[in-house]
Design an enzyme around this catalytic site. Structure first.
Site, PDB file in Angstrom:
ATOM      1  N   GLY A 225      -0.656  -1.148 -15.809  1.00  0.00           N
ATOM      2  CA  GLY A 225      -0.810  -1.916 -14.586  1.00  0.00           C
ATOM      3  C   GLY A 225       0.402  -2.724 -14.154  1.00  0.00           C
ATOM      4  O   GLY A 225       0.576  -2.982 -12.972  1.00  0.00           O
TER       5      GLY A 225
ATOM      6  N   HIS B 150      -3.715   4.690   8.680  1.00  0.00           N
ATOM      7  CA  HIS B 150      -2.704   5.548   9.307  1.00  0.00           C
ATOM      8  C   HIS B 150      -1.327   4.875   9.352  1.00  0.00           C
ATOM      9  O   HIS B 150      -1.201   3.692   9.611  1.00  0.00           O
ATOM     10  CB  HIS B 150      -3.137   5.941  10.725  1.00  0.00           C
ATOM     11  CG  HIS B 150      -3.310   4.765  11.632  1.00  0.00           C
ATOM     12  ND1 HIS B 150      -2.280   4.242  12.379  1.00  0.00           N
ATOM     13  CD2 HIS B 150      -4.390   4.004  11.894  1.00  0.00           C
ATOM     14  CE1 HIS B 150      -2.709   3.223  13.082  1.00  0.00           C
ATOM     15  NE2 HIS B 150      -3.998   3.042  12.802  1.00  0.00           N
TER      16      HIS B 150
ATOM     17  N   HIS C  84       1.006  -2.002  -6.657  1.00  0.00           N
ATOM     18  CA  HIS C  84      -0.371  -1.955  -7.158  1.00  0.00           C
ATOM     19  C   HIS C  84      -1.288  -2.486  -6.065  1.00  0.00           C
ATOM     20  O   HIS C  84      -1.175  -3.642  -5.669  1.00  0.00           O
ATOM     21  CB  HIS C  84      -0.508  -2.814  -8.415  1.00  0.00           C
ATOM     22  CG  HIS C  84      -1.824  -2.662  -9.105  1.00  0.00           C
ATOM     23  ND1 HIS C  84      -1.950  -2.701 -10.461  1.00  0.00           N
ATOM     24  CD2 HIS C  84      -3.083  -2.475  -8.642  1.00  0.00           C
ATOM     25  CE1 HIS C  84      -3.219  -2.551 -10.799  1.00  0.00           C
ATOM     26  NE2 HIS C  84      -3.926  -2.403  -9.700  1.00  0.00           N
TER      27      HIS C  84
END
Length: 194
Positions: A54, A122, A131
């Site tokens: 992570g 979009h 992250h």
């Protein structure tokens, strides 16, 4: 989570690399050793690999080291329940979790984590080693710089520009651009000092 994604797409897991073998191993994966041991490197050279870590800066460093050692990049993992527009682009070493949406013309950088249920609308540009935590929403045309962290359930208004190494707290509503190394929390966002 990575094991679940790999299994969701019908692939097998050879094992895992770590500094030392983990006591808790719910998937009963074979321990391959450290990624720095020659025997382990040989196994990695003959199969795909993914860095399931992570921490953005550490993930970046490990990927760079392994790319140099192995001569190829990590695989990209996309959960079978993710919805990915065919006009989007997702770079190598990126994870897209279950229930995520990556919509038209979005571009996701290398080594990025798009966690469970996140929405990348979009024309968003998400940099390398970012992250995006569960259920975060990036409205259209948002740009996120390298190494940034977007907390769970955060919402970024359309057209926002996020600098490099930014931290956005869980549940934050971002309505203004954030410069490099900025830290914000709250609804609406407010800057916090380190």
């Amino acid at each position: 989570m990575i094991c679940d994604i790999i299994r969701s797409i019908g692939r097998q897991i050879l094992g895992y690399c770590e500094k030392e073998e983990k006591e808790e191993n719910p998937y009963a994966l074979p321990f391959l050793g450290s990624e720095r041991i020659e025997k382990t490197i040989y196994k990695l050279k003959t199969s795909d690999y993914f860095i399931a870590l992570g921490a953005n800066s550490i993930r970046k460093k490990i990927i760079a080291n392994l790319e140099m050692e192995l001569g190829f990049s990590p695989t990209t993992l996309i959960h079978k329940n993710a919805v990915i527009s065919p006009t989007s682009r997702i770079a190598c070493g990126t994870m897209v979790g279950g229930g995520c949406q990556v919509n038209a013309c979005a571009k996701i950088g290398k080594g990025t984590i798009i966690n469970t249920g996140a929405v990348i609308e979009h024309e968003c540009l998400v940099g390398d080693f970012v992250h995006v935590a569960p259920r975060a929403v990036l409205c259209g045309n948002v740009s996120v710089g390298e190494g940034s962290f977007i907390g769970a359930n955060a919402v970024l208004k359309q057209g926002i520009k996020i600098g490099k190494n930014v931290i956005i707290g869980a549940g934050t509503v971002v309505i203004r651009d954030i410069p490099d190394d900025g830290k914000v929390v709250g609804n609406p966002q407010r800057f916090i000092k380190s």
